[in-house]
Design an enzyme around this catalytic site. Structure first.
Site, PDB file in Angstrom:
ATOM      1  N   LYS A   2       2.727  -3.035   5.891  1.00  0.00           N
ATOM      2  CA  LYS A   2       2.792  -2.932   4.435  1.00  0.00           C
ATOM      3  C   LYS A   2       4.218  -2.686   3.945  1.00  0.00           C
ATOM      4  CE  LYS A   2      -1.479  -3.626   3.160  1.00  0.00           C
ATOM      5  NZ  LYS A   2      -1.829  -4.881   2.466  1.00  0.00           N
ATOM      6  N   TYR A   8      -0.523  -0.589  10.334  1.00  0.00           N
ATOM      7  CA  TYR A   8      -0.759  -0.925   8.926  1.00  0.00           C
ATOM      8  C   TYR A   8       0.424  -0.501   8.049  1.00  0.00           C
ATOM      9  CZ  TYR A   8      -3.554  -1.197   4.573  1.00  0.00           C
ATOM     10  OH  TYR A   8      -4.047  -1.512   3.328  1.00  0.00           O
ATOM     11  N   SER A  14       0.846  -1.187   0.000  1.00  0.00           N
ATOM     12  CA  SER A  14       0.000   0.000   0.000  1.00  0.00           C
ATOM     13  C   SER A  14       0.882   1.238   0.000  1.00  0.00           C
ATOM     14  CB  SER A  14      -0.885   0.017   1.256  1.00  0.00           C
ATOM     15  OG  SER A  14      -1.528   1.266   1.409  1.00  0.00           O
TER      16      SER A  14
END
Length: 254
Positions: A158, A154, A142
């Site tokens: 990622k 997150y 991402s």
């Protein structure tokens, strides 16, 4: 002949959103597809749609963070289709919060799905790939890997996937297996729509806000990501490995 005739693909997190679109597009080009999600029952609509269009698919339920469940799921794919040629590690979740509010559970849950899940799926699927001296591994990262407020967990996961992708490319390249990463920007999916609802911003307003930040002046659609994934899964990408492709409408040029 279609691009993926005689190929078997496994797509995780494929009951909806990006995973569903990727699974359907692979099937439309001839792949036999294992549609994997946490709950097998949730995969039924995607499997039914693929079969109705003339494709071949099975649904699987497994927690990608549980190695035993992953091994069982991949064994079912091999029993049903004979092998695994393409693995798309798409399964993911968010547990957003500012750092001082983020709990250990918020952190661990995101790491379990994104990092351990990708590791477990790749370890299980690579056995078939090594045996046949052929494989395509595509991991979904991402633009959040570059940093995003409220997503320390997150973002870290990622970016970790990018390092994992490059290491797998080094280790499995001699066996004819490529490993690449697609890093989406803002994509209009169920997940991003749920975020808009959670923060209380009307969807059209949020989409317009993000589109205005993009050089291309639009947000991404699931097919934009599926197109990138299918390239990495295809024969023309055979000399491309260890790469990260940002599909973000030019957002990070701004």
């Amino acid at each position: 002949m279609t691009r993926f005739q005689d190929r078997v693909a496994v797509v995780t997190g494929a009951a909806r959103g990006l995973g569903a679109r990727i699974a359907k597009d692979l099937a439309a080009e001839g792949a036999r597809v294992a549609v994997l999600d946490l709950d097998e029952e949730r995969t039924t609509p995607v499997v039914d749609e693929i079969r109705a269009a003339g494709g071949d698919a099975i649904g699987l339920g497994a927690d990608v963070g549980d190695s035993d469940q992953v091994e069982g799921a991949v064994a079912r794919v091999v029993d049903a289709f004979g092998s695994v040629h393409i693995l798309v590690n798409n399964a993911g979740i968010t547990r957003d919060n500012l750092l001082f509010k983020m709990t250990d559970e918020d952190w661990d849950t995101v790491m379990q799905v994104h990092l351990r899940g990708t590791f477990a799926m790749t370890r299980a699927a690579q056995r078939s790939m090594v045996e046949q001296k052929y494989g395509r591994i595509i991991n979904l990262s991402s633009t959040a890997a570059l940093g995003n407020r409220g997503q320390a967990n997150y973002s870290a996961a990622k970016m970790g996937l990018q390092g994992f992708t490059k290491t797998v490319a080094l280790e499995l390249g001699p066996m004819g297996i490529t490993s690449n990463c697609v890093a989406p920007g803002y994509i209009d999916t169920e997940m991003t729509r749920a975020v808009a609802e959670r923060v209380g911003v009307p969807l059209e307003e949020r989409l317009a806000e993000y589109a205005a930040r993009m050089p291309l002046r639009r947000v991404g659609q699931p097919e934009d990501i599926a197109n990138a994934v299918l390239f990495f899964a295809s024969e023309p990408s055979s000399f491309v490995t260890g790469q990260v492709l940002y599909v973000d409408g030019g957002r990070w040029l701004v």
